[in-house]
Design an enzyme around this catalytic site. Structure first.
Site, PDB file in Angstrom:
ATOM      1  N   GLU A 122       0.866  -1.168   0.000  1.00 53.38           N
ATOM      2  CA  GLU A 122       0.000   0.000   0.000  1.00 53.38           C
ATOM      3  C   GLU A 122       0.900   1.214   0.000  1.00 53.38           C
ATOM      4  OE1 GLU A 122      -3.333   0.684  -0.806  1.00 53.38           O
ATOM      5  OE2 GLU A 122      -3.374  -1.435  -0.266  1.00 53.38           O
ATOM      6  N   PHE A 168      -0.122   6.810  -2.192  1.00 55.06           N
ATOM      7  CA  PHE A 168      -1.092   7.300  -3.169  1.00 55.06           C
ATOM      8  C   PHE A 168      -1.850   6.216  -3.913  1.00 55.06           C
ATOM      9  CE2 PHE A 168       2.313  10.442  -2.838  1.00 55.06           C
ATOM     10  CZ  PHE A 168       1.572  11.483  -2.309  1.00 55.06           C
ATOM     11  N   ALA A 178      -2.470   1.557  -4.353  1.00 57.04           N
ATOM     12  CA  ALA A 178      -2.067   0.195  -4.012  1.00 57.04           C
ATOM     13  C   ALA A 178      -1.055  -0.329  -5.027  1.00 57.04           C
ATOM     14  CB  ALA A 178      -3.297  -0.690  -4.016  1.00 57.04           C
ATOM     15  N   ASP A 198      14.182  10.929  -0.784  1.00 60.34           N
ATOM     16  CA  ASP A 198      13.396  10.087   0.126  1.00 60.34           C
ATOM     17  C   ASP A 198      14.074   8.723   0.265  1.00 60.34           C
ATOM     18  OD1 ASP A 198      11.363   9.371   1.814  1.00 60.34           O
ATOM     19  OD2 ASP A 198       9.870   9.042   0.244  1.00 60.34           O
ATOM     20  N   ARG A 209      12.704   1.679   3.633  1.00 62.56           N
ATOM     21  CA  ARG A 209      11.361   1.324   3.129  1.00 62.56           C
ATOM     22  C   ARG A 209      11.272   1.531   1.615  1.00 62.56           C
ATOM     23  NH1 ARG A 209      11.187   5.977   5.800  1.00 62.56           N
ATOM     24  NH2 ARG A 209      10.872   7.799   4.506  1.00 62.56           N
ATOM     25  N   ASN A 210      12.160   2.360   1.088  1.00 59.60           N
ATOM     26  CA  ASN A 210      12.173   2.613  -0.356  1.00 59.60           C
ATOM     27  C   ASN A 210      13.270   1.846  -1.089  1.00 59.60           C
ATOM     28  OD1 ASN A 210       9.942   4.264  -0.372  1.00 59.60           O
ATOM     29  ND2 ASN A 210      11.133   6.094   0.115  1.00 59.60           N
ATOM     30  N   ASP A 249      11.091   4.122  -5.717  1.00 58.83           N
ATOM     31  CA  ASP A 249      10.325   5.285  -5.304  1.00 58.83           C
ATOM     32  C   ASP A 249      11.009   6.610  -5.604  1.00 58.83           C
ATOM     33  OD1 ASP A 249       8.218   6.614  -4.337  1.00 58.83           O
ATOM     34  OD2 ASP A 249       8.035   5.401  -2.543  1.00 58.83           O
TER      35      ASP A 249
END
Ligand code: ADP
Length: 461
Positions: free
Chosen positions: A201, A204, A206, A310, A314-315, A328
């Site tokens: 998720e 912006f 899914a 960023d 997590r990216n 990302d």
């Protein structure tokens, strides 16, 4: 000649049709996207058809490189959207009259409402678009997620309007994203896509697992048209980037919004990867390897003068063969050092970027230091137990995180140089890579993926 320098893995586009292949040759159509597999045969390439997965020979003169898209603010998913203009203005723009010529405008009398204006039998009909229960409708029978969805529907069906929409009246200065993507070979065909399970998720939209003509892919779906437009920039940047440590864009699909199709990273994001496996499964050699993977990907961005903004675990996503890749690029911008009001990931953002919005490769290096900390703490949240406000204040005052448990001292000293207050005193990714390689010691950099898997099972290399 340009073809001479093409390497395996290069994406290219067929210049013409080849419908009746001889044995060993590949059949293809003009515009098909192909991946070069082998260049060792003179005058020919062994290529793999991106859609069918078939392999075969092609004459090297019959392919051209897939072009990157220009970063262009005028590139629009909604070139027919003219913003706030009056009804009479819309009528003027739809001259000379032509059945099915259309545009969408924002109503002046009812701000926030849209009007679909269509030319039919020499007249212009104005349909008010009503916003109801988070959806758009013209007739209270057919509902749409967004304007893109609505225009797509009425371009195929007459529904309750006077004519199907045949030709967009493009706003002056805009360029149709659909046309540009298709011309450059980045537009994929939705009918070839099979969507699978939801695997993530995003902020912006899914993310789904899927298959695009035999190839396993990840599909990020963005339904909100305004967000989709913003993500178009992310996509544009991705078309320029090809590196083994950056998640590769395969193309986009335009259908009820934007679908970004990338290679599938089956082992998910690095934070979850490390948290779910932990010390007993992942050893420090593998942690260093992840660190090196990300560093190489970032070094490539650095060489292109692109700032990620960023960078965080997590990216970073993990491929089937356990290679880590940076993903990302939502916030990626050309290194122009322009101020920008975006929501910032405070724990990862360099002090000068937080305070003065000064983003640069050197602020990415700061984030990389935090990412190193995440890697060596097996996915812990940085600055444990500290509030965002506290982090901001204390880091500004010189506070830095302690080394994670069992972190090699050499790696911790790398974190500390990434966290130098003054950006210019931080190393480049190029330099960091050298230092990490030293840290990796005599571990061969050419170690293959089997070795990576070997590490998991404790068999060593
Ligand atoms: P966000 O918008 O929050 O930055 P994304 O939309 O990029 O996040 O991704 C959300 C999650 O979906 C990721 O954390 C990851 O678990 C999963 N995901 C995204 N892209 C891929 C991919 N190419 N392969 C596998 N999983 C992915």
């Amino acid at each position: 000649m340009a073809e001479m320098s093409w390497a395996a893995g290069t994406q290219c586009v067929a210049k013409g049709d080849h419908r009746k292949p001889k044995s060993g040759e590949l059949a293809y159509h003009k515009g098909d996207i192909l991946t070069i597999v082998d260049t060792s045969t003179k005058g020919c390439y062994v290529v793999k058809h991106n859609s069918t997965g078939e392999e075969g020979l092609i004459n090297s003169a019959n392919v051209r490189e897939r072009e990157a898209l220009r970063v262009d603010p005028n590139l629009s998913l909604m070139p027919w959207f003219h913003g706030k203009i009056s009804g009479p203005d819309a009528v003027c723009k739809l001259q000379p009259a032509e059945d099915g010529l259309f545009l969408v405008r924002e109503s002046i009398r009812h701000p926030g409402d849209y009007v679909l204006c269509v030319s039919v039998s020499g007249k212009v009909v104005h349909y008010r678009v009503i916003y109801k229960d988070n959806k758009l409708t013209i007739d209270n029978t057919q509902y749409f997620y967004n304007l893109i969805d609505m225009i797509e529907f009425f371009s195929k069906n007459k529904g309750s309007i006077a004519t199907t929409l045949l030709k967009p009246k493009q706003k002056q200065g805009t360029k149709s994203a659909e046309v540009e993507l298709s011309k450059t070979g980045w537009l994929l065909d939705i009918s070839n896509l099979t969507l699978g399970e939801n695997i993530g998720e995003g902020e912006f939209g899914a993310v789904y697992e899927g298959e695009y003509m035999g190839q396993r892919v990840a599909v990020k779906t963005i339904k909100c048209d305004v967000t989709a437009q913003a993500f178009l920039q992310e996509t544009t940047v991705m078309t320029k980037l090809q590196h083994k440590n950056l998640v590769r864009l395969l193309g986009v699909i335009l259908h009820k919004g934007l679908h970004i199709v990338t290679e599938l990273m089956t082992k998910g994001n690095l934070v979850n990867f490390l948290r779910t496996r932990g010390r007993s499964v992942v050893n420090s050699v593998q942690l260093l390897r992840f660190a090196l993977d990300v560093c190489e990907g970032m070094g490539y961005l650095e060489s292109k003068k692109l700032v990620h903004r960023d960078l965080a675990a997590r990216n970073v996503l993990v491929a089937d063969d356990s290679v880590a890749k940076v993903s990302d690029f939502g916030l990626t911008k050309l290194d122009l050092k322009e101020p920008d009001n975006v929501k910032l990931p405070i724990k990862w953002t360099a002090p000068e970027a937080l305070k003065k919005e000064k983003f640069s490769t050197k602020s990415d290096v700061w984030s990389y230091g935090v990412l190193l900390w995440e890697i060596f703490s097996y996915g812990r949240q940085p600055y444990p137990k500290m509030s965002l406000k506290e982090v901001k204040e204390r880091v500004e005052g010189g506070y830095r995180m302690e080394a994670p448990e069992d972190c090699p001292p050499g790696v911790y000293s790398l974190m500390r140089i990434c966290w130098k207050q003054e950006p210019r005193r931080r190393p480049t990714f190029h330099k960091l890579r050298e230092k990490l390689e030293q840290e990796t010691g005599d571990l061969s950099l050419d170690t293959g993926s089997e070795c990576r898997e070997g590490i998991w099972s404790g068999s060593g290399c």
